[in-house]
Design an enzyme around this catalytic site. Structure first.
Site, PDB file in Angstrom:
ATOM      1  CG  ASP A 127      -2.613  -7.269  -4.407  1.00 59.76           C
ATOM      2  OD1 ASP A 127      -2.170  -8.079  -4.925  1.00 59.76           O
ATOM      3  OD2 ASP A 127      -1.288  -6.112  -4.302  1.00 59.76           O
TER       4      ASP A 127
ATOM      5  N   GLY B 276       0.511  -1.587   0.000  1.00 57.27           N
ATOM      6  CA  GLY B 276       0.069  -0.213   0.435  1.00 57.27           C
ATOM      7  C   GLY B 276       0.685   1.257   0.071  1.00 57.27           C
TER       8      GLY B 276
ATOM      9  CE  LYS C 259       8.122  -3.433  -9.584  1.00 57.18           C
ATOM     10  NZ  LYS C 259       8.602  -3.882  -7.959  1.00 57.18           N
TER      11      LYS C 259
ATOM     12  CG  ASP D 201       5.294  -1.143  -6.776  1.00 53.64           C
ATOM     13  OD1 ASP D 201       6.767  -1.047  -8.043  1.00 53.64           O
ATOM     14  OD2 ASP D 201       5.901  -1.138  -6.210  1.00 53.64           O
TER      15      ASP D 201
END
Length: 224
Positions: free
Chosen positions: A93, A60, A177, A137
């Site tokens: 997520d 987070g 990423k 990410d």
């Protein structure tokens, strides 16, 4: 034995890492926050009034940063309640994530119908369900086999790109990423097909020995 040495080396690096210490001091959940903050400072990604989606958000720290940044921007808007962000943050997520104030979190998979529907239900109707910025990410569980890990990372990059292509406003942006290895050039080419502007970033908080690199796409090309 080699594995133990590797684990000890990682632990030593972690314990002495200035970004780890800074994250702990400033209340962030991971040192990864400083990668995003540096890129944001350079590229001015986060602006007042934005709707931002954080893919693969756990634990987070990126959502924390976005929330803090939008709250800071909200101070100059008299219509925004004190201490509240000037914008909307949606995080998703497959792993659980502790609550963050003013962040809408979905535990689910945006590739699956149920997770995607839950996410889309939170998108602003006034903007026809489109968002300003998508962050990812996401990274695979590493096997230590370079080719396999790069392939898994390339897959995550492609699904983030697919999501962004479908949900970004024309002037929107995507930051993901990647690993600068096998398959990276193909990811860059995929970005160039979708975005007018594409750039790579290697923030200082990204360890020098890591192949990690961040890819930024801005302004969608009109569909052909």
């Amino acid at each position: 034995m080699a594995k133990n040495k590797f684990n000890k080396s990682w632990l030593q690096d972690h314990l002495t890492d200035p970004y780890v210490k800074m994250a702990q001091k400033e209340g962030y959940r991971a040192r990864a926050v400083y990668k995003l903050s540096e890129i944001d400072e350079q590229d001015h990604l986060i602006k007042a009034g934005m709707t931002i989606v954080d893919l693969g958000s756990a634990p987070g720290s990126w959502s924390q940063y976005v929330r803090n940044r939008l709250t800071e921007l909200g101070k100059s808007n008299p219509k925004i309640e004190s201490g509240k962000p000037d914008g909307q943050i949606i995080a998703i997520d497959i792993l659980p994530m502790e609550d963050i104030a003013d962040v809408s979190f979905i535990q689910g998979d945006f590739r699956e119908e149920e997770g995607l529907a839950a996410l889309e239900a939170l998108l602003p109707k006034s903007a026809e369900g489109k968002v300003d910025l998508v962050l990812s990410d996401m990274a695979p569980n590493l096997s230590g086999v370079g080719v396999a890990d790069s392939a898994r990372m390339a897959f995550l990059a492609e699904i983030a790109l697919d999501f962004a292509t479908a949900h970004l406003k024309p002037e929107g942006a995507l930051l993901i990423k990647c690993f600068n290895g096998s398959g990276y050039s193909q990811i860059v080419e995929s970005f160039k097909k979708v975005f007018k502007t594409v750039a790579s970033r290697k923030p200082k908080a990204s360890r020098a020995k890591s192949s990690e690199i961040f890819l930024l796409g801005k302004n969608l090309k009109p569909p052909k």
